[in-house]
Write a protein that holds these residues in place. Structure first.
Motif, PDB file in Angstrom:
ATOM      1  N   GLU A  82       0.855  -1.188   0.000  1.00 10.58           N
ATOM      2  CA  GLU A  82       0.000   0.000   0.000  1.00 10.58           C
ATOM      3  C   GLU A  82       0.889   1.235   0.000  1.00 10.58           C
ATOM      4  N   ARG A  83       0.604   2.135  -0.936  1.00 15.83           N
ATOM      5  CA  ARG A  83       1.414   3.358  -1.084  1.00 15.83           C
ATOM      6  C   ARG A  83       2.892   3.034  -1.305  1.00 15.83           C
TER       7      ARG A  83
ATOM      8  N   ARG B 136      -2.909   3.316  16.870  1.00 15.20           N
ATOM      9  CA  ARG B 136      -2.866   4.508  15.999  1.00 15.20           C
ATOM     10  C   ARG B 136      -4.010   5.481  16.290  1.00 15.20           C
TER      11      ARG B 136
ATOM     12  N   GLU C  12     -11.262   4.604   8.678  1.00 17.78           N
ATOM     13  CA  GLU C  12     -11.355   4.258   7.257  1.00 17.78           C
ATOM     14  C   GLU C  12     -11.943   2.863   7.055  1.00 17.78           C
TER      15      GLU C  12
ATOM     16  N   PHE D 152      -4.943   7.828  14.036  1.00 22.90           N
ATOM     17  CA  PHE D 152      -5.431   8.358  12.756  1.00 22.90           C
ATOM     18  C   PHE D 152      -6.905   7.940  12.586  1.00 22.90           C
TER      19      PHE D 152
ATOM     20  N   LYS E 231      -4.684  -0.406  13.811  1.00 26.08           N
ATOM     21  CA  LYS E 231      -5.498   0.671  13.216  1.00 26.08           C
ATOM     22  C   LYS E 231      -6.948   0.269  13.430  1.00 26.08           C
TER      23      LYS E 231
ATOM     24  N   GLU F 100       3.840   9.140  -0.461  1.00 29.25           N
ATOM     25  CA  GLU F 100       2.444   9.094  -0.897  1.00 29.25           C
ATOM     26  C   GLU F 100       1.964  10.420  -1.494  1.00 29.25           C
ATOM     27  N   TYR F 101       2.120  11.479  -0.754  1.00 25.67           N
ATOM     28  CA  TYR F 101       1.667  12.800  -1.222  1.00 25.67           C
ATOM     29  C   TYR F 101       2.852  13.637  -1.708  1.00 25.67           C
TER      30      TYR F 101
ATOM     31  N   ASN G 130      -3.726  -1.752   7.453  1.00 25.74           N
ATOM     32  CA  ASN G 130      -5.041  -2.181   6.963  1.00 25.74           C
ATOM     33  C   ASN G 130      -4.987  -3.702   6.837  1.00 25.74           C
TER      34      ASN G 130
ATOM     35  N   ASP H  86      -2.923  14.481   7.044  1.00 25.92           N
ATOM     36  CA  ASP H  86      -2.441  13.177   6.602  1.00 25.92           C
ATOM     37  C   ASP H  86      -1.204  13.332   5.724  1.00 25.92           C
TER      38      ASP H  86
ATOM     39  N   HIS I 269      -3.245  10.027  -5.307  1.00 22.70           N
ATOM     40  CA  HIS I 269      -2.444  11.016  -4.572  1.00 22.70           C
ATOM     41  C   HIS I 269      -1.171  11.439  -5.288  1.00 22.70           C
TER      42      HIS I 269
ATOM     43  N   LYS J 215       0.269  10.612  13.790  1.00 22.44           N
ATOM     44  CA  LYS J 215       0.934  11.135  12.587  1.00 22.44           C
ATOM     45  C   LYS J 215       1.452  12.547  12.847  1.00 22.44           C
TER      46      LYS J 215
HETATM   47  C1  GCU Z   1      -3.887   7.484   4.319  1.00 21.77           C
HETATM   48  C2  GCU Z   1      -3.469   6.607   3.182  1.00 21.77           C
HETATM   49  C3  GCU Z   1      -3.947   5.205   3.362  1.00 21.77           C
HETATM   50  C4  GCU Z   1      -3.537   4.689   4.743  1.00 21.77           C
HETATM   51  C5  GCU Z   1      -3.962   5.649   5.814  1.00 21.77           C
HETATM   52  C6  GCU Z   1      -3.406   5.277   7.187  1.00 21.77           C
HETATM   53  O1  GCU Z   1      -5.268   7.662   4.317  1.00 21.77           O
HETATM   54  O2  GCU Z   1      -3.953   7.133   1.973  1.00 21.77           O
HETATM   55  O3  GCU Z   1      -3.378   4.414   2.350  1.00 21.77           O
HETATM   56  O4  GCU Z   1      -4.089   3.450   4.972  1.00 21.77           O
HETATM   57  O5  GCU Z   1      -3.491   6.925   5.535  1.00 21.77           O
HETATM   58  O6  GCU Z   1      -2.383   5.831   7.556  1.00 21.77           O
HETATM   59  O7  GCU Z   1      -3.985   4.451   7.865  1.00 21.77           O
END
Ligand code: GCU
Length: 650
Positions: free
Chosen positions: A138-139, A298, A265, A300, A261, A372-373, A181, A344, A499, A339
């Motif tokens: 991921e990313r 986390r 999301e 976030f 996490k 990522e960004y 995730n 983000d 992104h 974070k």
């Molecule tokens: C951002 C990112 C996701 C990641 C998330 C996280 O949203 O785009 O890919 O899963 O951060 O840090 O949990």
């Protein structure tokens, strides 16, 4: 000195060089010195000076020994008249001492008479892999996972060992190997069938002083244990986690802990069952506590289903609102992972107000190495520059974040940028970001310039022209990217999900809570005390600074304020003209990087020269795209032309 003949991108900063040495050494080690430290010392000196560096009858020696007076992971290096001594506070300390010695010699800073001492600022220096069980990352922008394939752990032990060496050489001591995730297949890493393979991996990392952690699925008791619920207050759930944890520690006695996490999301978590974050984290913490483990929980967590019509909810406020009231309710071995920014991992954000706000709870700072960004490892972006700012960001009148590291914040973690590409990171110069993270986690007082200088010399040698020009490019890279990106901290003007690349309204009418609310006269969200009240989450000293347009740091103006395009900045330019100018300048900067890079052609390894040049050319296209899309977006809204009459598209 130029680049060694044996240069390979794969070696990253542990590169061979052909430096001259005055006289040979013999190697002396006491019995308690671990094999890896000895081997790394032997091979590392040969890498720098050639195999002639070691001679049995040499007058001088390199001596490795443990000195328990030193901090556990710390070391002392002495270059005396009898030779070099490396003392470490523990087995890990000695390994870090060896890498410290090789670094000092590699950058030419270890003359006779030198004594150097070092110890890490924090206990835990953590890498988070966002690797998925299916082998994708991921990313990730550097190929596939080096850990997983086809829904299971499947790795080349040699490659993992080389990764462990790279990480140990920069002081990393924990790695969470799977993505936060957690899918059903990566949840299965906890099963009796999968654990032996996880333990094999832990065995590879262990000699390098690196402990394994796992991201775990909140609903594991249901998915793996056949229970009806994952409610942390349900006794059967706690019993399941206790038994599972015991099983893990039998296979991996030094297991670092769980990374979670939850409630974010679309992931389940305690909140979805009517429980608090503390309820969830503490249940896991009690399971690992008897074994000395920790829970990385986390923060976030935000509402990713916010309607754009809802102007009351303000995403950056979410983590503080949720966690601050629970300060003091967490077990001692829970580490809340925050974070760096409240949004983000954007190019420009203030620090999260949650960092340092929890006086009775341990905290980890989470950074993102993977770009990522920040350009997907196509665009050059030296993250050390940004991280130096993160560490220098004030917490109150008297302290900056750096002052909390090693105190309230005892863990520094980051998302890895590594994949199975031959050079690990896709963009070869992105190796610097992994290097910088480790160095800063060890010592947040290092400057971006110092670290960048080290990295360049270790990787490409000490020839002044290479060092000078590459330093210029690397130190300017963050500023260039920021210039052609979204202006003054507004963030998010990226293509959705991907992104990468510009899309000014991409997220504007979606449910992710990241709105700029630009119309034809103004842009931004008022996050001051008069607006959403986000600034009130900071220490009052900062609230006052951020609340006022005059005292708010200009680079963050549009993070905190809603302003008309006619607002005049300190430069005397209007906001709009500033946007136009910076976007033209950003492209010019990339052109300058390419011109500078060209002049280094004869002095850099051919493969790296070509691959970086290709990426720089792609970056130039990207920068032009950003310039044109962003400038046109604002021109269409405002109808105001560029004062300098440059081409802006209709
Ligand atoms: C951002 C990112 C996701 C990641 C998330 C996280 O949203 O785009 O890919 O899963 O951060 O840090 O949990």
């Amino acid at each position: 000195m130029g680049i060694g003949q044996e240069y390979r991108e794969y070696n990253a900063w542990l590169q061979p060089h052909s430096y001259r040495f005055k006289e040979p050494f013999r190697l002396n080690t006491s019995p308690e010195v671990p094999m890896v430290a000895r081997d790394e010392c032997k091979a590392g000196m040969e890498r720098l000076f050639g195999s002639g560096i070691w001679q049995e009858d040499a007058k001088k020696s390199v001596t490795l020994h443990i000195n328990s007076q030193l901090p556990a992971e710390g070391y002392r290096l002495t270059n005396g008249s009898n030779g070099i001594a490396v003392e470490g506070g523990s087995q890990n300390g000695i390994l870090y001492g060896v890498f410290g010695l090789l670094r000092a010699l590699g950058i030419g800073q270890f003359d006779e008479g030198t004594v150097a001492e070092s110890a890490p600022a924090v206990e835990r220096r953590v890498i988070n892999q966002w690797d998925r069980a299916d082998g994708t990352v991921e990313r990730g922008y550097a190929g596939n996972s080096i850990f997983f394939k086809d829904d299971r752990l499947d790795f080349n032990p040699e490659r993992i060992r080389d990764y462990a060496r790279l990480l140990a050489s920069i002081g990393i001591n924990v790695i969470a190997i799977n993505n936060v995730n957690v899918t059903e297949s990566s949840a299965r890493l906890l099963t009796a069938e999968a654990l032996p393979k996880v333990a094999e991996l832990a065995d590879i990392f262990r000699p390098y002083g690196i402990r394994l952690a796992l991201s775990v699925h909140f609903e594991s008791p249901v998915l793996l244990g056949g229970l009806q619920t994952s409610d942390p207050l349900d006794k059967r759930v706690a019993a399941w986690w206790n038994a599972k944890t015991q099983e893990i520690y039998q296979a991996i006695p030094d297991f670092s802990g769980y990374l979670m996490k939850a409630d974010s999301e679309f992931r389940g978590g305690p909140a979805s069952l009517g429980r608090t974050q503390a309820d969830g984290a503490n249940m896991l913490a009690r399971a690992v506590a008897p074994f000395g483990g920790v829970v990385y929980w986390r923060c976030f967590i935000y509402n990713c289903m916010q309607d754009w019509r809802d102007t009351d909810t303000d995403r950056p406020k979410a983590a503080y609102d949720l966690f601050k009231p629970q300060d003091g309710l967490f077990e001692k071995n829970v580490i809340l992972q925050v974070k760096n920014g409240p949004s983000d991992f954007q190019v420009r954000e203030p620090n999260s107000p949650l960092l340092g706000a929890m006086k009775h709870t341990r905290e980890a700072l989470e950074l993102q190495i993977t770009q990522e960004y920040t350009g997907h490892q196509i665009d050059l972006y030296n993250l050390a520059v940004q991280w130096e700012e993160v560490f220098s960001f004030p917490v109150n009148r008297n302290q900056v974040l750096r002052d909390l590291i090693g105190n309230e914040i005892d863990t520094v973690a980051a998302v890895s940028n590594v994949g199975d590409d031959e050079n690990w990171t896709g963009h070869t110069l992105a190796q610097a970001n992994l290097y910088s993270f480790g160095r800063l986690a060890w010592n947040p007082r290092l400057t971006a310039r110092e670290i960048t200088d080290e990295w360049i010399k270790l990787t490409f040698g000490t020839e002044p022209e290479v060092v000078e020009k590459l330093t210029d490019i690397m130190m300017s890279s963050r500023g260039a990217y920021e210039k052609y990106n979204a202006p003054l901290g507004i963030g998010w003007m990226v293509n959705i999900n991907l992104h990468y690349g510009p899309s000014p309204d991409g997220y504007e009418f979606m449910k992710w809570g990241t709105y700029h609310r630009a119309n034809r006269v103004a842009i931004g969200v008022d996050r001051t005390s008069r607006g959403t009240g986000f600034t009130k989450q900071y220490d009052p000293y900062l609230t006052e600074i951020f609340d006022s347009r005059e005292t708010c740091p200009e680079e963050l103006l549009l993070y905190f304020h809603r302003l008309p395009y006619t607002y005049v900045l300190k430069s005397g330019k209007t906001l709009l003209q500033h946007i136009y100018d910076t976007h033209f300048e950003g492209v010019q900067e990339v052109e300058r990087f390419i011109a500078l890079w060209e002049t280094l052609k004869a002095k850099l390894p051919g493969t790296t020269f070509v691959s970086v040049k290709q990426r720089l050319l792609k970056q130039l296209e990207n920068a032009e795209e950003w310039r044109d899309v962003i400038n046109t977006f604002f021109y269409r809204l405002t109808g105001t032309t560029d004062e300098k009459g440059r081409k802006i598209y209709e």
